[in-house]
Motif scaffolding. Structure first.
Motif, PDB file in Angstrom:
ATOM      1  N   ARG A  68       0.846  -1.199   0.000  1.00  0.00           N
ATOM      2  CA  ARG A  68       0.000   0.000   0.000  1.00  0.00           C
ATOM      3  C   ARG A  68       0.876   1.242   0.000  1.00  0.00           C
ATOM      4  O   ARG A  68       1.787   1.383   0.808  1.00  0.00           O
ATOM      5  N   GLY A 108      -5.533   6.818   0.184  1.00  0.00           N
ATOM      6  CA  GLY A 108      -6.869   6.447  -0.269  1.00  0.00           C
ATOM      7  C   GLY A 108      -6.924   6.310  -1.776  1.00  0.00           C
ATOM      8  O   GLY A 108      -5.948   6.555  -2.501  1.00  0.00           O
ATOM      9  N   ASN A 109      -8.101   5.937  -2.256  1.00  0.00           N
ATOM     10  CA  ASN A 109      -8.280   5.734  -3.689  1.00  0.00           C
ATOM     11  C   ASN A 109      -8.046   6.997  -4.507  1.00  0.00           C
ATOM     12  O   ASN A 109      -7.520   6.928  -5.614  1.00  0.00           O
ATOM     13  N   SER A 110      -8.432   8.144  -3.977  1.00  0.00           N
ATOM     14  CA  SER A 110      -8.283   9.372  -4.764  1.00  0.00           C
ATOM     15  C   SER A 110      -6.817   9.667  -5.051  1.00  0.00           C
ATOM     16  O   SER A 110      -6.460  10.056  -6.170  1.00  0.00           O
ATOM     17  N   GLY A 160      -4.323   7.399  -5.080  1.00  0.00           N
ATOM     18  CA  GLY A 160      -3.866   6.342  -5.979  1.00  0.00           C
ATOM     19  C   GLY A 160      -4.318   6.597  -7.415  1.00  0.00           C
ATOM     20  O   GLY A 160      -3.534   6.463  -8.361  1.00  0.00           O
ATOM     21  N   ASN A 161      -5.572   6.988  -7.582  1.00  0.00           N
ATOM     22  CA  ASN A 161      -6.091   7.287  -8.921  1.00  0.00           C
ATOM     23  C   ASN A 161      -5.363   8.470  -9.527  1.00  0.00           C
ATOM     24  O   ASN A 161      -5.038   8.462 -10.722  1.00  0.00           O
TER      25      ASN A 161
END
Length: 187
Positions: A157, A161-163, A165-166
């Motif tokens: 990891r 968070g996803n934001s 990572g995106n």
């Protein structure tokens, strides 16, 4: 949710600027009010009304130590001894225990503590950070511009968070397409 990560993340990046959400004792009281359900030391409204500049300084000092240690550990470096000692000293102030009592024949446990409520609640954050660092579970977000910490629940990891990572994946994709276009390749 972990107290240490929640405290560390009171420093945030907003629109490219780093913001500190703990500027005043009232800010700390509001934050403690939001996380009090995580505290073993009972933090009631009366205790929150006693938060002063000493508690604010203690919380900010612990936060600084947590962030410095997490940054060092995330970079595979040894944290500064002063940061480790600062965190340990704060964690030592959180003595608590449970007492057994009976209401008629029903056993009842009551959590007791030897520190003032605010000192105990803030020290609990330090104790949480000690446990997270020792277990290798405290990470710093690798996304450019992000200053948040996260619970490293798996070894690979990298982001809070996803934001984040995106955002990193989109930037990589854009860079690949831009480089391919500049090299004259079909996109």
């Amino acid at each position: 949710m972990h107290l240490a990560i929640e405290l560390a993340n009171t420093v945030r990046a907003r629109r490219g600027a780093v913001c500190d959400e703990l500027q005043t004792p009232a800010d700390l009281a509001a934050w403690l009010g939001r996380v009090r359900f995580l505290c073993a030391v009972p933090v009631d409204d009366e205790a929150l009304s006693t938060v002063g500049s000493a508690e604010l300084a203690a919380a900010r000092g612990i936060r600084t130590a947590i962030r410095a240690i997490a940054g060092a550990v995330s970079a595979s470096q040894t944290p500064a001894a002063a940061d480790v000692e600062s965190l340990n000293a704060a964690a030592r102030m959180a003595p608590r225990w449970q007492e057994l009592a009976f209401a008629d024949t029903e056993p009842r446990l009551t959590t007791r503590h030897g520190a003032p409520v605010m000192t105990g609640a803030i020290a609990e954050v330090a104790a949480d950070a000690v446990a997270l660092v020792a277990a290798g579970h405290l990470g710093t977000c690798a996304a450019p511009g992000c200053v948040l910490l996260f619970l490293r629940d798996r070894p690979n990891r990298e982001w809070c968070g996803n934001s984040c990572g995106n955002r990193v994946r989109v930037a990589r994709h854009y860079d690949r397409r831009r480089h391919a276009a500049s090299d004259g390749e079909a996109v």
